[in-house]
Motif scaffolding. Structure first.
Motif, PDB file in Angstrom:
ATOM      1  N   LYS A  50      -2.055  -3.369   4.869  1.00 23.36           N
ATOM      2  CA  LYS A  50      -0.952  -2.607   5.671  1.00 23.36           C
ATOM      3  C   LYS A  50       0.442  -3.368   4.811  1.00 23.36           C
ATOM      4  O   LYS A  50       1.207  -2.850   5.719  1.00 23.36           O
ATOM      5  N   GLU A  51       0.030  -4.541   4.717  1.00 21.19           N
ATOM      6  CA  GLU A  51       1.179  -5.564   3.957  1.00 21.19           C
ATOM      7  C   GLU A  51       2.148  -3.977   2.769  1.00 21.19           C
ATOM      8  O   GLU A  51       3.401  -3.804   3.161  1.00 21.19           O
ATOM      9  N   TRP A  52       1.192  -3.388   1.894  1.00 21.67           N
ATOM     10  CA  TRP A  52       2.322  -2.675   0.959  1.00 21.67           C
ATOM     11  C   TRP A  52       1.951  -1.451   1.929  1.00 21.67           C
ATOM     12  O   TRP A  52       3.257  -1.126   1.631  1.00 21.67           O
ATOM     13  N   CYS A  53       1.865  -0.786   3.201  1.00 23.64           N
ATOM     14  CA  CYS A  53       2.648   0.193   3.712  1.00 23.64           C
ATOM     15  C   CYS A  53       3.703  -0.057   4.307  1.00 23.64           C
ATOM     16  O   CYS A  53       4.640   0.474   4.596  1.00 23.64           O
ATOM     17  N   GLU A  54       3.312  -1.801   4.603  1.00 21.15           N
ATOM     18  CA  GLU A  54       4.889  -1.867   5.155  1.00 21.15           C
ATOM     19  C   GLU A  54       5.664  -2.232   4.370  1.00 21.15           C
ATOM     20  O   GLU A  54       7.276  -1.844   4.989  1.00 21.15           O
ATOM     21  N   GLN A  55       5.502  -2.714   3.437  1.00 18.67           N
ATOM     22  CA  GLN A  55       7.052  -3.396   2.314  1.00 18.67           C
ATOM     23  C   GLN A  55       7.243  -2.528   1.254  1.00 18.67           C
ATOM     24  O   GLN A  55       8.109  -2.884  -0.099  1.00 18.67           O
TER      25      GLN A  55
END
Lengths: 673, 309
Positions: free
Chosen positions: B22-27
Motif C-alpha cells: 500500500k505504501e509503495w503504491c501511494e509513495q
C-alpha cells in the motif's frame, strides 16, 4: 459576510431599478479592500514599519541614512514573494470556494469581479511598496550624503517590474486554477526562470538585473527588462479576464506541482551545465611522484612529437629522506590517448633538494631552474647550487649556476654529454630572476642574477653560457633606484618598479629581449611605461570593453584572438595597422564565473584554447565570424601558488600539466580511434 | 500449538506485505520524482565537471538530500490525515506501530533506492567523461595522507563518490526517522512540509555550531597553548593542555551524537577517521533504533494522541 435568504417557493424579485455601474464597482472594491486589510497590515509592518524603525534608530545613532538600507534588502528579497502571495490570495480567498457562487449570484458579471480584484490587489501592492519607498526616499533626500543615482533608480524600476509581473502572474494562475498553492508555486517558477534564464545565455544577458545595475549607465538600458515585465503583465491580465468567465478550471494536485517544480529545476540545471560544462574527455592521467612521496619544484615539461619529458623534484615521507632527489620522467601519448612507455631516471650530478626537517648534515642543495632541448635535440637541465646560510635550513645563498646536457636513448640509461658550472663572485648576495626557460622552445644563451639587496645599488649580472666553464659575468648592469624587480620569462626580460603585487596600479615596467642583454647597456632603451596588457599589443588599445578588463591577444598573421572576461573575439587585419572584430563568442553571466585571466592560444585555424585560472575553454573558430564554445575543463587556480598549468598538443590530444599531474584530454573536433 | 504459531507468523507477514505494498503504491511517485531529480542533478554536475567531484557530491547530497528527506517524511501520515484515510487505516486489524513502522520502512527504502540509483547515475556520468584525478594544490605532503578524505577523493573520485553516498544515506536516514515521527502531528502535507523545513533549518543551525566546535578542536590539537591563552586560561602546563583537549574531545563526541547530520561533516574532517565507524553506529542507534523503539512502545498512547488530535 451577510447573505440574503429566500424561500424556495417565492421567486427572487429582480430589482426594479438597475444597479448603477459605478456603485457596482464601488461595492466590489469596498469588499475587496475590507478583505485585504490583513495583507495590507502585514505588508506595511514588514516593508515600512520595521525598516522605518531601524532607519530612525540608524538616524539617531549615526546621523544619516544610507542610500541602500535594510528596507531595500527586504523589498528585493521578499517583495516579489509578497506580491505573488497577494496576487494569489486576492483571488483564492473566495474564488473557488463557496463564496464564489454567492458572488456570481449577485448582479455583477464574473469579469467585473475579477477586474475589481485585480485593481484592488495591484493597488494594495503598489500602495504598500509605494509607502515604503516614499518613506525611504524621503529619509534619503533629507539625510543621505549622496542623492539617488542612476543605479538606485534602475534598481527601483527593476524591483517594481518584478513585483508587478509576480503579482499579475499569480493572479492569472489563481483565476485559472482557483488554488492558492498552485498559483504561488507556478508564479514563483516563472519568476525563477525569468531570473535564471538571462544567466545562462549571453543573448538574454540584458534582462538580468545585476548586469542591468552593473553596466547600466543610462535609463534606456532598462528598456528590455521593463518591456518584458509589461508583456507579462498584459498577458496575465488578459488571461485573468478571459478565464474569469470560463467554468472549466485547471486543477493541479500536489503530485503535478511537484513534478512541474522538479522538471523546471532539472531543465534549468541542464541548460546551465550545458553553458558552463561540456567537459573535455579525460583519456589518461599520470601522477608524477612515486607512491608515498611528494612532488615539488616541478620545473618544466618539454615535448617532441608525442614524447614528453618532465623534470621535477621529489621528497620521500619523513622517515625516508634518502628517497629525495631530482628526476626526469619520460612518457609517450599513444594513439588511443594513453600514457605509455613510462621511464624515470635521476638527474645525474644534481644534489637532492633540501629537506627542512631532515637531520642530515648536508649544507648544500640544488634547485632546478630550467629544462629544454638544445638545437641538436639533446636535453639540457640547468640549476643553481645553494648553500645553507645560518642555522635555519630555509635560507640559502646561490653559489654556482650549472647546466648539464644529456641524451637518454630509448631503453637505455641517460648519458651526460657535458656539464658546465658558472661560479658566482664571492662576497655577493644574489637573488634570482625567475625560471628563465619556461615556455621556451630553444635554449637561452644568457642567465641573469641580481646582486645586492634593499633597492639601492643593485646590479644585474649577466652570464653567458657560451663563454666556457667558470667564466665571470659578461655584463654587470646597474639597476635604477626604487626597489626594482627583474623577471625573465619566455625570452623577455622585464624590469619593474613599484608594488609588483598589485597589477595595473602604479607599476612601471621596462621590457628587453633576454637574448640581447647588450641593449640594457644603452640608457636610451630604459623607457618605463605603465604595466598594462594592451602595451604588449598596442593595436588593441580601443578594444577594451566595460567590465572585460584588458584583452589578451594571440596573433596569427592577419587573424588575432582577443580574450577578456566577457568572451573571445576574433579580429582580422583589414589593412596594415587596422584591425576589426569579425566574430565573437560572448560569455554568459554564469560562464563569466568560470573565467579568470583568460589567455587565448590558437592551436590551428579551427581551434583556440583559452587557458585561465579557473579552467580551459575550447573554441571552434573554423568560421571566424561565429566562434563557438565546444569544450571546457575545470582546473584549480594555481596562480596563488605562483604556478601555472601548461598545455601541449599532439595530433589528437591535449596534454595538460598541472603541478604533479599530467592529463591527456581529447582534442575537440578530432575523430578518436 | 504449532499450527496456530505458523498462522500467526503468516498473518503478520502478510499484513506487513500488504502495508508495504500500500505504501509503495501511494509513495512511488515520490520515489520516481526524487530519483529523477537527484540523479539528474548529480549526474549533470559530475558530467559537466565544473567543480571537483567531491564538491559536487557535497552540493547535491547535502542540500538536495535534505529536501528529499523532507519530501519523504512529510507525506505518509499527513497525507492520510488530509485525505481522511487515517481513521480507516487504524480500524484495520493492525496495530498503529505496524502502520507507523511500515511507513517508516518504506521511506527508508525509497531514500536508499534513490541514493543508490543516483550514485550509479553519477558513476556513469563520471565515467562518460573519463574519471579525472584533480591536481592537489594545498599541502605538498598531504596527497598521500590516508585520513584526509578530501585529499583521498582527488585521487579516487569514483570510490569517494560511493563512500560519500553511503555515509550520506546513513546521515539522511538518521534525520528522516525523527523528522518522520515528529511530522505525524501535521494535519496536512503543507503543514508537514513547513514543519519539516523549519526543523531542518534548526538542525542545520546546530550543525553550524558543530563546525565551529570542530574548528576549535583542530586548533587545540594544532596549537593547544594558543587556544588556552585565547580562552583566558593563561598559565597551564602540558597536563593542563591535555585535560582541556580531552574535555573538548568529549564535548565533540557528545555533539556528534546529538546531531543526526554530523556524519556529513565528520567524513570531511581529516582528523577523525579512526572512530568514524563507531560514530556512524552510535548515530544509527541514537537517531534510528531508539526513536523507533520508543515509537513502537508508545504508539498506542502518544503517537495515537498526536495523530488523533
Amino acid at each position: 459576510m451577510n447573505t440574503i435568504s429566500t424561500s424556495p417557493d417565492r421567486p427572487v424579485v429582480p430589482s426594479a431599478q438597475p444597479i448603477r455601474c459605478s456603485s457596482k464597482w464601488a461595492n466590489l472594491v469596498r469588499k475587496e479592500c475590507l478583505e485585504s486589510r490583513e495583507a495590507a497590515i502585514a505588508g506595511l509592518a514588514i516593508f515600512w514599519l520595521v525598516p522605518a524603525v531601524l532607519g530612525l534608530i540608524e538616524l539617531a545613532l549615526v546621523g544619516r541614512h544610507d542610500v541602500l538600507p535594510f528596507a531595500w534588502l527586504l523589498v528585493i528579497g521578499a517583495g516579489w514573494l509578497y506580491a505573488v502571495i497577494v496576487g494569489a490570495h486576492t483571488v483564492c480567498r473566495d474564488w473557488g470556494k463557496a463564496e464564489e457562487h454567492f458572488l456570481l449570484a449577485q448582479p455583477v458579471s464574473p469579469r467585473t469581479v475579477v477586474c475589481a480584484k485585480l485593481i484592488t490587489g495591484a493597488a494594495l501592492v503598489a500602495g504598500v511598496l509605494g509607502i515604503a519607498v516614499a518613506w525611504d526616499m524621503m529619509l534619503v533626500q533629507w539625510t543621505a550624503s549622496s542623492a539617488l543615482g542612476i543605479r538606485e533608480v534602475l534598481m527601483i524600476i527593476s524591483v517594481a517590474c518584478v513585483m508587478a509581473a509576480g503579482f499579475a502572474l499569480a493572479f492569472a494562475v489563481a483565476v485559472m486554477t482557483r488554488q492558492m498553492l498552485a498559483s504561488t508555486i507556478v508564479a514563483t517558477l516563472v519568476l525563477l526562470v525569468w531570473a535564471i534564464a538571462p544567466l545562462l545565455s549571453s543573448h538574454l544577458g540584458r534582462f538580468w538585473v545585476p548586469v542591468l545595475l552593473l553596466g547600466g549607465q543610462r535609463l534606456s538600458s532598462a528598456a528590455p527588462f521593463v518591456l518584458v515585465s509589461f508583456a507579462m503583465l498584459a498577458v496575465s491580465a488578459a488571461a485573468s479576464i478571459y478565464y474569469s468567465t470560463r467554468k472549466r478550471v485547471f486543477r493541479l494536485g500536489n503530485k503535478q506541482l511537484a513534478w512541474i517544480a522538479g522538471l523546471v529545476m532539472l531543465t534549468l540545471f541542464g541548460v546551465a551545465m550545458g553553458e558552463v560544462g561540456n567537459s573535455l574527455h579525460v583519456r589518461d592521467q599520470l601522477m608524477l611522484p612515486k607512491s608515498g612521496s611528494s612532488a615539488f619544484g616541478i620545473v618544466q615539461t618539454i615535448q617532441r612529437g608525442d614524447h614528453f619529458l618532465v623534470a621535477y623534484g621529489e621528497y620521500g615521507p619523513q622517515p625516508h629522506p634518502e628517497m629525495s632527489g631530482w628526476f626526469i620522467e619520460a612518457f609517450r601519448v599513444s594513439g588511443s590517448g594513453h600514457i605509455q612507455d613510462l621511464r624515470r631516471t635521476p638527474i645525474p650530478g644534481a644534489l637532492p633538494p633540501i629537506i627542512f626537517y631532515s637531520q642530515t648534515p648536508e649544507r648544500r642543495w640544488d634547485l632546478l631552474t630550467g629544462f629544454a632541448f638544445d638545437k641538436d635535440g639533446h636535453m639540457v637541465v640547468s640549476g643553481r647550487r645553494l648553500r645553507v646560510v645560518g642555522a635555519l635550513r630555509l635560507n640559502g645563498e646561490v653559489e654556482t649556476l650549472w647546466r648539464t646536457t644529456l641524451v637518454w636513448p630509448d631503453g637505455g640509461e641517460p648519458e651526460v654529454l657535458s656539464h658546465t658550472e658558472l661560479a658566482l663572485p664571492p662576497g655577493q648576495s644574489f637573488t634570482t630572476t625567475g625560471p628563465w626557460y619556461r615556455d621556451r622552445d630553444h635554449l637561452p644563451r644568457f642567465s641573469y642574477l641580481v646582486a645586492g639587496a634593499g633597492g639601492t645599488n643593485e646590479e644585474l649580472y649577466v652570464f653567458d653560457w657560451s663563454d666556457g666553464p667558470n667564466p665571470g659575468p659578461r655584463y654587470i648592469i646597474p639597476l635604477p633606484q626604487g626597489s626594482p624587480s627583474v623577471f625573465v620569462h619566455n625570452g623577455d626580460l622585464r624590469v619593474t618598479i613599484g608594488p609588483v603585487h598589485f597589477r595595473d596600479q602604479d607599476v612601471l615596467v621596462a621590457d628587453f629581449d633576454a637574448d640581447h642583454p647588450e641593449t640594457l647597456l644603452d640608457k636610451q632603451n630604459w623607457s618605463f611605461h605603465e604595466l598594462r596588457e594592451v602595451n604588449q599589443t598596442p593595436w588593441t588599445e580601443g578594444f577594451e570593453r566595460f567590465g572585460g578588463g584588458d584583452p589578451v591577444v594571440d596573433e596569427h598573421g592577419d587573424v588575432a584572438y582577443l580574450s577578456d572576461l566577457l568572451g573571445l573575439r576574433v579580429a582580422r587585419q583589414a589593412r596594415p595597422g587596422r584591425w576589426e572584430i569579425v566574430g565573437e563568442s560572448r560569455a554568459s553571466p554564469l560562464s563569466m564565473l568560470f573565467r579568470l585571466y583568460p589567455r587565448p592560444l590558437a592551436l590551428d585555424d579551427s581551434l583556440v584554447i583559452e587557458q585561465g585560472a579557473r579552467g580551459i575553454i575550447a573554441y571552434d573558430v573554423s568560421d571566424p565570424s561565429n566562434p563557438k564554445r565546444i569544450g571546457f575543463l575545470n582546473t584549480p587556480d594555481l596562480s596563488w601558488l605562483g604556478l601555472d598549468a601548461s598545455l601541449f598538443t599532439t595530433g589528437q590530444y591535449l596534454v595538460l600539466h598541472e603541478t604533479d599531474l599530467i592529463t591527456v584530454l581529447d582534442r575537440p573536433g578530432t575523430r578518436k580511434p | 500449538m504449532p499450527d496456530v504459531v505458523d498462522r500467526t507468523v503468516v498473518r503478520r507477514r502478510s499484513v506487513w506485505t500488504a502495508l508495504l505494498r500500500k505504501e509503495w503504491c501511494e509513495q512511488r511517485w515520490r520515489f520516481f520524482l526524487a530519483t529523477v531529480v537527484l540523479a539528474g542533478l548529480l549526474a549533470g554536475l559530475l558530467r559537466a565537471q565544473v567543480v571537483p567531484s567531491l564538491e559536487a557530491e557535497v552540493l547535491i547530497y547535502g542540500p538536495v538530500g535534505l529536501i528529499l528527506v523532507i519530501f519523504l517524511a512529510a507525506g505518509p501520515v499527513a497525507g492520510e490525515r488530509a485525505d481522511r484515510t487515517w481513521e480507516f487505516l487504524v480500524v484495520q486489524p493492525v496495530t498503529r506501530s505496524d502502520v507507523i513502522l511500515a511507513k517508516w520502512a518504506m521511506g527508508v527504502l525509497l531514500l536508499t533506492g534513490t541514493m543508490v540509483i543516483s550514485t550509479m547515475a553519477g558513476l556513469v556520468a563520471m565515467w562518460s567523461r573519463g574519471i579525472r584525478i584533480m591536481p592537489f594544490v594545498h599541502e605538498f605532503d598531504a596527497r598521500h595522507s590516508p585520513e584526509a578524505f578530501a585529499t583521498w577523493s582527488t585521487i579516487h573520485p569514483a570510490l569517494s563518490l560511493c563512500a560519500f553516498a553511503a555515509v550520506g544515506t546513513i546521515a539522511l536516514a538518521c534525520w528522516l526517522t525523527p523528522l518522520y515521527l515528529l511530522l505525524t502531528r501535521a494535519r496536512n502535507e503543507f503543514a508537514a512540509a513547513l514543519g519539516g523545513i523549519f526543523l531542518t533549518i534548526a538542525v542545520l543551525l546546530w550543525l553550524t555550531q558543530f563546525i565551529v566546535l570542530m574548528a576549535r578542536i583542530n586548533y587545540v590539537d594544532a596549537a593547544g597553548a594558543n587556544m588556552i591563552v585565547k580562552t583566558g586560561i593563561a598559565f597551564v602546563d602540558d597536563a593542563g593542555v591535555n585535560v582541556i583537549a580531552w574535555v573538548v574531545t568529549a564535548i565533540w563526541v557528545v555533539a556528534t551524537i546529538l546531531n543526526p547530520l554530523s556524519p556529513f561533516l565528520l567524513i570531511l574532517a581529516p582528523r577523525y577517521a579512526t572512530g568514524f565507524g563507531l560514530v556512524l553506529l552510535v548515530d544509527l542507534v541514537v537517531w534510528v533504533v531508539l526513536p523507533l523503539w520508543w515509537t513502537c512502545r508508545n504508539s498506542g498512547r502518544l503517537i495515537g494522541k498526536w495523530v488523533d488530535a
